[in-house]
Design a protein around this motif. Structure first.
Motif, PDB file in Angstrom:
ATOM      1  N   PRO A  53       6.040 -11.757  -3.121  1.00  0.00           N
ATOM      2  CA  PRO A  53       5.229 -11.094  -4.142  1.00  0.00           C
ATOM      3  C   PRO A  53       4.626 -12.121  -5.085  1.00  0.00           C
ATOM      4  CG  PRO A  53       7.558 -10.900  -4.676  1.00  0.00           C
ATOM      5  CD  PRO A  53       7.482 -11.575  -3.328  1.00  0.00           C
ATOM      6  N   LEU A  54       3.338 -12.009  -5.356  1.00  0.00           N
ATOM      7  CA  LEU A  54       2.673 -12.934  -6.259  1.00  0.00           C
ATOM      8  C   LEU A  54       2.747 -12.406  -7.690  1.00  0.00           C
ATOM      9  CD1 LEU A  54      -0.380 -14.087  -4.129  1.00  0.00           C
ATOM     10  CD2 LEU A  54       1.923 -15.042  -4.279  1.00  0.00           C
ATOM     11  N   PRO A  55       2.632 -13.292  -8.696  1.00  0.00           N
ATOM     12  CA  PRO A  55       2.776 -12.869 -10.090  1.00  0.00           C
ATOM     13  C   PRO A  55       1.833 -11.724 -10.447  1.00  0.00           C
ATOM     14  CG  PRO A  55       2.756 -15.257  -9.933  1.00  0.00           C
ATOM     15  CD  PRO A  55       2.423 -14.750  -8.574  1.00  0.00           C
ATOM     16  N   GLY A  56       2.371 -10.765 -11.189  1.00  0.00           N
ATOM     17  CA  GLY A  56       1.569  -9.634 -11.636  1.00  0.00           C
ATOM     18  C   GLY A  56       1.496  -8.483 -10.664  1.00  0.00           C
ATOM     19  N   LEU A  57       2.206  -8.558  -9.546  1.00  0.00           N
ATOM     20  CA  LEU A  57       2.131  -7.522  -8.510  1.00  0.00           C
ATOM     21  C   LEU A  57       2.417  -6.131  -9.080  1.00  0.00           C
ATOM     22  CD1 LEU A  57       2.096  -6.576  -5.479  1.00  0.00           C
ATOM     23  CD2 LEU A  57       4.574  -6.992  -5.496  1.00  0.00           C
ATOM     24  N   VAL A  58       3.567  -5.973  -9.703  1.00  0.00           N
ATOM     25  CA  VAL A  58       3.996  -4.663 -10.164  1.00  0.00           C
ATOM     26  C   VAL A  58       3.091  -4.159 -11.286  1.00  0.00           C
ATOM     27  CG1 VAL A  58       5.890  -3.377 -11.244  1.00  0.00           C
ATOM     28  CG2 VAL A  58       6.374  -5.032  -9.433  1.00  0.00           C
ATOM     29  N   GLU A  59       2.809  -5.025 -12.250  1.00  0.00           N
ATOM     30  CA  GLU A  59       1.982  -4.612 -13.379  1.00  0.00           C
ATOM     31  C   GLU A  59       0.578  -4.207 -12.933  1.00  0.00           C
ATOM     32  OE1 GLU A  59       0.585  -3.505 -16.963  1.00  0.00           O
ATOM     33  OE2 GLU A  59       2.667  -3.822 -16.323  1.00  0.00           O
ATOM     34  N   ALA A  60       0.010  -4.906 -11.951  1.00  0.00           N
ATOM     35  CA  ALA A  60      -1.328  -4.562 -11.461  1.00  0.00           C
ATOM     36  C   ALA A  60      -1.337  -3.184 -10.810  1.00  0.00           C
ATOM     37  CB  ALA A  60      -1.828  -5.619 -10.490  1.00  0.00           C
ATOM     38  N   HIS A  61      -0.299  -2.875 -10.035  1.00  0.00           N
ATOM     39  CA  HIS A  61      -0.199  -1.538  -9.442  1.00  0.00           C
ATOM     40  C   HIS A  61      -0.056  -0.486 -10.539  1.00  0.00           C
ATOM     41  CE1 HIS A  61      -0.035  -1.789  -5.023  1.00  0.00           C
ATOM     42  NE2 HIS A  61       0.530  -2.982  -5.177  1.00  0.00           N
ATOM     43  N   ARG A  62       0.824  -0.727 -11.486  1.00  0.00           N
ATOM     44  CA  ARG A  62       1.068   0.259 -12.540  1.00  0.00           C
ATOM     45  C   ARG A  62      -0.191   0.488 -13.374  1.00  0.00           C
ATOM     46  NH1 ARG A  62       3.331   0.410 -17.784  1.00  0.00           N
ATOM     47  NH2 ARG A  62       3.431  -1.850 -17.855  1.00  0.00           N
ATOM     48  N   ARG A  63      -0.899  -0.585 -13.689  1.00  0.00           N
ATOM     49  CA  ARG A  63      -2.107  -0.477 -14.501  1.00  0.00           C
ATOM     50  C   ARG A  63      -3.191   0.315 -13.768  1.00  0.00           C
ATOM     51  NH1 ARG A  63      -2.533  -5.471 -15.358  1.00  0.00           N
ATOM     52  NH2 ARG A  63      -4.022  -5.936 -13.690  1.00  0.00           N
ATOM     53  N   ALA A  64      -3.349   0.064 -12.470  1.00  0.00           N
ATOM     54  CA  ALA A  64      -4.379   0.771 -11.696  1.00  0.00           C
ATOM     55  C   ALA A  64      -4.104   2.269 -11.640  1.00  0.00           C
ATOM     56  CB  ALA A  64      -4.464   0.187 -10.283  1.00  0.00           C
ATOM     57  N   HIS A  65      -2.826   2.644 -11.638  1.00  0.00           N
ATOM     58  CA  HIS A  65      -2.487   4.067 -11.601  1.00  0.00           C
ATOM     59  C   HIS A  65      -2.793   4.765 -12.920  1.00  0.00           C
ATOM     60  CE1 HIS A  65      -0.692   5.042  -7.711  1.00  0.00           C
ATOM     61  NE2 HIS A  65      -0.296   3.785  -7.662  1.00  0.00           N
ATOM     62  N   GLY A  66      -3.096   4.004 -13.946  1.00  0.00           N
ATOM     63  CA  GLY A  66      -3.469   4.609 -15.210  1.00  0.00           C
ATOM     64  C   GLY A  66      -4.900   5.102 -15.235  1.00  0.00           C
ATOM     65  N   GLU A  67      -5.677   4.781 -14.228  1.00  0.00           N
ATOM     66  CA  GLU A  67      -7.076   5.217 -14.183  1.00  0.00           C
ATOM     67  C   GLU A  67      -7.183   6.666 -13.708  1.00  0.00           C
ATOM     68  OE1 GLU A  67      -9.574   2.595 -12.008  1.00  0.00           O
ATOM     69  OE2 GLU A  67      -8.743   0.793 -12.938  1.00  0.00           O
ATOM     70  N   LYS A  68      -8.302   7.265 -14.004  1.00  0.00           N
ATOM     71  CA  LYS A  68      -8.524   8.673 -13.716  1.00  0.00           C
ATOM     72  C   LYS A  68      -8.488   8.962 -12.220  1.00  0.00           C
ATOM     73  CE  LYS A  68     -11.823  12.405 -14.662  1.00  0.00           C
ATOM     74  NZ  LYS A  68     -13.133  12.746 -15.266  1.00  0.00           N
ATOM     75  N   GLU A  69      -7.693   9.958 -11.850  1.00  0.00           N
ATOM     76  CA  GLU A  69      -7.649  10.532 -10.499  1.00  0.00           C
ATOM     77  C   GLU A  69      -7.132   9.570  -9.437  1.00  0.00           C
ATOM     78  OE1 GLU A  69     -11.608  11.915  -9.829  1.00  0.00           O
ATOM     79  OE2 GLU A  69     -11.364  13.712 -11.055  1.00  0.00           O
ATOM     80  N   VAL A  70      -6.557   8.438  -9.810  1.00  0.00           N
ATOM     81  CA  VAL A  70      -6.022   7.509  -8.812  1.00  0.00           C
ATOM     82  C   VAL A  70      -4.708   8.062  -8.260  1.00  0.00           C
ATOM     83  CG1 VAL A  70      -5.028   5.226  -8.425  1.00  0.00           C
ATOM     84  CG2 VAL A  70      -7.155   5.466  -9.719  1.00  0.00           C
ATOM     85  N   SER A  71      -4.664   8.236  -6.946  1.00  0.00           N
ATOM     86  CA  SER A  71      -3.458   8.727  -6.272  1.00  0.00           C
ATOM     87  C   SER A  71      -2.701   7.625  -5.548  1.00  0.00           C
ATOM     88  CB  SER A  71      -3.831   9.818  -5.263  1.00  0.00           C
ATOM     89  OG  SER A  71      -4.425  10.925  -5.901  1.00  0.00           O
ATOM     90  N   ALA A  72      -3.427   6.566  -5.143  1.00  0.00           N
ATOM     91  CA  ALA A  72      -2.803   5.478  -4.399  1.00  0.00           C
ATOM     92  C   ALA A  72      -3.548   4.177  -4.679  1.00  0.00           C
ATOM     93  CB  ALA A  72      -2.788   5.769  -2.904  1.00  0.00           C
ATOM     94  N   VAL A  73      -2.809   3.082  -4.607  1.00  0.00           N
ATOM     95  CA  VAL A  73      -3.371   1.752  -4.834  1.00  0.00           C
ATOM     96  C   VAL A  73      -2.880   0.842  -3.724  1.00  0.00           C
ATOM     97  CG1 VAL A  73      -3.507  -0.231  -6.397  1.00  0.00           C
ATOM     98  CG2 VAL A  73      -3.376   2.097  -7.335  1.00  0.00           C
ATOM     99  N   VAL A  74      -3.801   0.165  -3.049  1.00  0.00           N
ATOM    100  CA  VAL A  74      -3.438  -0.831  -2.047  1.00  0.00           C
ATOM    101  C   VAL A  74      -3.798  -2.201  -2.596  1.00  0.00           C
ATOM    102  CG1 VAL A  74      -5.641  -0.532  -0.818  1.00  0.00           C
ATOM    103  CG2 VAL A  74      -3.703  -1.585   0.353  1.00  0.00           C
ATOM    104  N   GLY A  75      -2.878  -3.148  -2.461  1.00  0.00           N
ATOM    105  CA  GLY A  75      -3.097  -4.473  -3.001  1.00  0.00           C
ATOM    106  C   GLY A  75      -3.559  -5.473  -1.960  1.00  0.00           C
ATOM    107  N   MET A  76      -3.811  -6.688  -2.436  1.00  0.00           N
ATOM    108  CA  MET A  76      -4.218  -7.774  -1.546  1.00  0.00           C
ATOM    109  C   MET A  76      -3.052  -8.182  -0.650  1.00  0.00           C
ATOM    110  SD  MET A  76      -5.666 -11.577  -2.570  1.00  0.00           S
ATOM    111  CE  MET A  76      -7.255 -10.982  -3.177  1.00  0.00           C
TER     112      MET A  76
END
Length: 299
Positions: free
Chosen positions: A97-120
């Motif tokens: 896992p690269l730095p910021g992995l968890v926080e980036a996922h959590r932050r993206a889920h704060g956007e409107k209507e986001v149900s899933a987030v796929v990372g790099m």
């Protein structure tokens, strides 16, 4: 600190030292999650793996759940049922896992209507590449199948990789979870889930800031099914054919099936090793027949 409301779930099958190292790295993250759930489908581990997993479980560092038989979608569904967090982040059992992995996922889920987030996802030897124009991405059954999960472009997508995928737990369950009819290597099961989630009204976002390096461990996981280029086993191809039958219509399905059959039996690898062509033909035919039976079972 911990990221409230986010659980990490690790489906694992026949992995030893690399699994332990993956868990250690996740435990050392400065933004580590509230819990780590290990969904273990391995019948019998090496002694050190068994000892360390039991120790972490006893201390509460991880929740170690033993599952009776291997199935990637079934293990991920169990992760959805067992996780305590409202967001579940699935990661492979052989990653850095690269730095910021968890926080980036959590932050993206704060956007409107986001149900899933796929990372790099950076495969061995890969580095991030510059953004590509969305106009180059195909539509229809093949929509986003060629999307590069190492691009710097942040965008909504119609395809995901399960090895770095977070979902809102309630919305994933409401959409039916992962289709357990994807068997064997379960190729394309996450793509079918993504499209079903999108049709239910959810957004699926690719977030390049949520990054991992995939180690591609040479044994265990999907590689337990052997080399797909030299095997007659249907488990390598059935998922892709089943995906086409589930998601496509009419001539589009026929085109997809024929294209796959040609690519998998007449690849550069097979043209230089023609003795494997009959073997691969048998595997593809068996996979297609199995997929037709699975698709009929849903009707």
């Amino acid at each position: 600190m911990t990221s409230p409301g986010l659980s990490i779930a690790i489906p694992t099958f026949e992995r030893e030292a690399v699994l332990l190292e993956t868990i250690r790295r996740l435990l050392e993250l400065p933004d580590r999650p509230a819990e780590i759930v290990v969904l273990d489908q391995t019948t019998r581990h090496e002694r050190e793996t068994e000892r360390q997993l039991a120790a972490w479980n006893t201390k509460g560092a991880v929740r170690w759940l033993r599952l009776p038989r291997p199935s990637i979608p079934r293990a991920m569904n169990e992760g959805l049922r067992q996780a305590h967090g409202g967001i579940v982040l699935f990661v492979d059992d052989d990653v850095i896992p690269l730095p910021g992995l968890v926080e980036a996922h959590r932050r993206a889920h704060g956007e409107k209507e986001v149900s899933a987030v796929v990372g790099m996802v950076l495969q061995p030897g890969e580095e991030p590449i510059e953004a590509r124009s969305p106009a180059l991405r195909r539509g229809g059954l093949r929509r986003d199948l060629d999307f590069s999960f190492r691009t710097t472009e942040r965008t909504d997508v119609w395809n995901v990789m399960a090895g770095n995928l977070s979902v809102k737990r309630s919305e994933a369950l409401a959409a039916g979870g992962f289709d357990e009819r994807f068997v064997g290597a379960a190729y394309r099961f996450e793509t079918e889930f993504c499209r079903r989630l999108r049709r239910s009204g959810g957004r699926v976002v690719y977030e390049p800031a949520a990054a991992i390096r995939h180690l591609k461990a040479p044994s265990g996981g999907t590689r337990s099914w052997g080399n797909h280029r030299t095997s007659a086993r249907p488990e390598h191809s059935v998922g892709d054919y089943y995906f086409a039958l589930r998601e496509g219509r009419g001539l589009e399905v026929a085109s997809y099936v024929l294209r796959r059959f040609r690519q998998e039996t007449l690849s550069r690898y097979h043209l230089t090793r023609p003795w494997f062509i009959p073997v691969k033909v048998v595997g593809e035919v068996r996979g297609l027949v199995m997929a037709l039976r699975l698709a009929r079972g849903r009707e």
